[in-house]
Design a protein around this motif. Structure first.
Motif, mmCIF file in Angstrom:
data_model
loop_
_atom_site.group_PDB
_atom_site.id
_atom_site.type_symbol
_atom_site.label_atom_id
_atom_site.label_comp_id
_atom_site.label_asym_id
_atom_site.label_seq_id
_atom_site.Cartn_x
_atom_site.Cartn_y
_atom_site.Cartn_z
ATOM 1 N N LEU A 58 0.809 -1.216 0.000
ATOM 2 C CA LEU A 58 0.000 0.000 0.000
ATOM 3 C C LEU A 58 0.848 1.274 0.000
ATOM 4 N N GLU A 59 2.135 1.112 -0.136
ATOM 5 C CA GLU A 59 3.024 2.281 -0.161
ATOM 6 C C GLU A 59 2.602 3.233 -1.272
ATOM 7 N N GLY A 60 2.396 4.493 -0.943
ATOM 8 C CA GLY A 60 2.033 5.513 -1.915
ATOM 9 C C GLY A 60 0.540 5.611 -2.194
ATOM 10 N N ILE A 61 -0.275 4.817 -1.510
ATOM 11 C CA ILE A 61 -1.717 4.815 -1.790
ATOM 12 C C ILE A 61 -2.359 6.167 -1.507
ATOM 13 N N GLU A 62 -1.764 6.919 -0.572
ATOM 14 C CA GLU A 62 -2.340 8.221 -0.228
ATOM 15 C C GLU A 62 -2.303 9.198 -1.394
ATOM 16 N N GLN A 63 -1.408 8.979 -2.353
ATOM 17 C CA GLN A 63 -1.285 9.886 -3.486
ATOM 18 C C GLN A 63 -2.179 9.494 -4.666
ATOM 19 N N LEU A 64 -2.838 8.357 -4.594
ATOM 20 C CA LEU A 64 -3.693 7.915 -5.696
ATOM 21 C C LEU A 64 -5.030 8.661 -5.666
ATOM 22 N N PRO A 65 -5.658 8.812 -6.821
ATOM 23 C CA PRO A 65 -6.959 9.498 -6.838
ATOM 24 C C PRO A 65 -8.021 8.663 -6.113
ATOM 25 N N THR A 66 -8.995 9.340 -5.567
ATOM 26 C CA THR A 66 -10.111 8.661 -4.910
ATOM 27 C C THR A 66 -11.397 8.938 -5.683
ATOM 28 N N ARG A 67 -12.402 8.095 -5.449
ATOM 29 C CA ARG A 67 -13.701 8.267 -6.103
ATOM 30 C C ARG A 67 -14.784 8.192 -5.036
ATOM 31 N N CYS A 68 -15.838 8.929 -5.252
ATOM 32 C CA CYS A 68 -16.960 8.918 -4.329
ATOM 33 C C CYS A 68 -18.245 9.048 -5.126
ATOM 34 N N GLU A 69 -19.179 8.182 -4.871
ATOM 35 C CA GLU A 69 -20.491 8.241 -5.513
ATOM 36 C C GLU A 69 -21.530 8.429 -4.411
ATOM 37 N N ILE A 70 -22.349 9.435 -4.530
ATOM 38 C CA ILE A 70 -23.434 9.653 -3.577
ATOM 39 C C ILE A 70 -24.706 9.125 -4.212
ATOM 40 N N MET A 71 -25.376 8.233 -3.501
ATOM 41 C CA MET A 71 -26.598 7.634 -4.031
ATOM 42 C C MET A 71 -27.572 7.388 -2.898
ATOM 43 N N PRO A 72 -28.827 7.180 -3.239
ATOM 44 C CA PRO A 72 -29.825 6.953 -2.198
ATOM 45 C C PRO A 72 -29.563 5.643 -1.453
ATOM 46 N N ALA A 73 -29.993 5.591 -0.213
ATOM 47 C CA ALA A 73 -29.857 4.384 0.602
ATOM 48 C C ALA A 73 -30.947 3.399 0.187
ATOM 49 N N ASP A 74 -30.787 2.878 -1.019
ATOM 50 C CA ASP A 74 -31.783 1.984 -1.606
ATOM 51 C C ASP A 74 -31.062 0.721 -2.072
ATOM 52 N N ARG A 75 -31.496 -0.421 -1.593
ATOM 53 C CA ARG A 75 -30.818 -1.674 -1.881
ATOM 54 C C ARG A 75 -30.669 -1.949 -3.375
ATOM 55 N N ALA A 76 -31.729 -1.801 -4.144
ATOM 56 C CA ALA A 76 -31.684 -2.083 -5.586
ATOM 57 C C ALA A 76 -30.715 -1.144 -6.300
ATOM 58 N N THR A 77 -30.717 0.121 -5.915
ATOM 59 C CA THR A 77 -29.807 1.100 -6.528
ATOM 60 C C THR A 77 -28.362 0.704 -6.283
ATOM 61 N N ILE A 78 -28.067 0.319 -5.061
ATOM 62 C CA ILE A 78 -26.690 -0.057 -4.708
ATOM 63 C C ILE A 78 -26.297 -1.358 -5.394
ATOM 64 N N GLN A 79 -27.196 -2.337 -5.423
ATOM 65 C CA GLN A 79 -26.901 -3.599 -6.109
ATOM 66 C C GLN A 79 -26.624 -3.367 -7.589
ATOM 67 N N ASN A 80 -27.422 -2.533 -8.231
ATOM 68 C CA ASN A 80 -27.209 -2.235 -9.649
ATOM 69 C C ASN A 80 -25.884 -1.538 -9.863
ATOM 70 N N TYR A 81 -25.547 -0.605 -8.994
ATOM 71 C CA TYR A 81 -24.287 0.118 -9.110
ATOM 72 C C TYR A 81 -23.115 -0.856 -9.015
ATOM 73 N N VAL A 82 -23.157 -1.716 -8.013
ATOM 74 C CA VAL A 82 -22.067 -2.679 -7.843
ATOM 75 C C VAL A 82 -21.981 -3.608 -9.033
ATOM 76 N N ALA A 83 -23.112 -4.083 -9.532
ATOM 77 C CA ALA A 83 -23.115 -4.975 -10.696
ATOM 78 C C ALA A 83 -22.538 -4.290 -11.932
ATOM 79 N N GLU A 84 -22.838 -3.012 -12.124
ATOM 80 C CA GLU A 84 -22.324 -2.284 -13.269
ATOM 81 C C GLU A 84 -20.822 -2.061 -13.174
ATOM 82 N N LYS A 85 -20.302 -1.891 -11.965
ATOM 83 C CA LYS A 85 -18.890 -1.570 -11.764
ATOM 84 C C LYS A 85 -18.012 -2.811 -11.553
#
Length: 87
Positions: A58-85
């Motif tokens: 994990l050396e240097g991980i702090e310098q890597l870009p991060t990603r954040c997705e804000i989505m509703p707390a909805d099970r189907a939405t999250i499952q679809n997101y994970v399946a797509e990614k």
């Protein structure tokens, strides 16, 4: 079941304590951990006075870009997101 010179994160340590209390002497005990102490570096340093070492992988991980997705707390939405990614 002495932890010796090893830093046990909270969950595995509690598992070892519980196993020592409840399991028969000589039985095999398996405790699994899912997070490296470095994930909670501030808490570990506060508790021990020393920062946990970061794994070489994990050396240097702090310098890597991060990603954040804000989505509703909805099970189907999250499952679809994970399946797509998923790889």
């Amino acid at each position: 079941m002495s932890p010796g010179n090893f830093l046990y994160p909270g969950s595995p340590y509690r598992g070892r304590v519980k196993a020592a209390q409840d399991c028969a002497a000589g039985s095999t005990v398996v405790c699994l951990a899912t997070a490296h102490p470095a994930k909670f570096a501030e808490a570990v340093e506060k508790a021990t006075g020393n920062p946990p070492p970061l794994p070489d992988s994990l050396e240097g991980i702090e310098q890597l870009p991060t990603r954040c997705e804000i989505m509703p707390a909805d099970r189907a939405t999250i499952q679809n997101y994970v399946a797509e990614k998923a790889l």
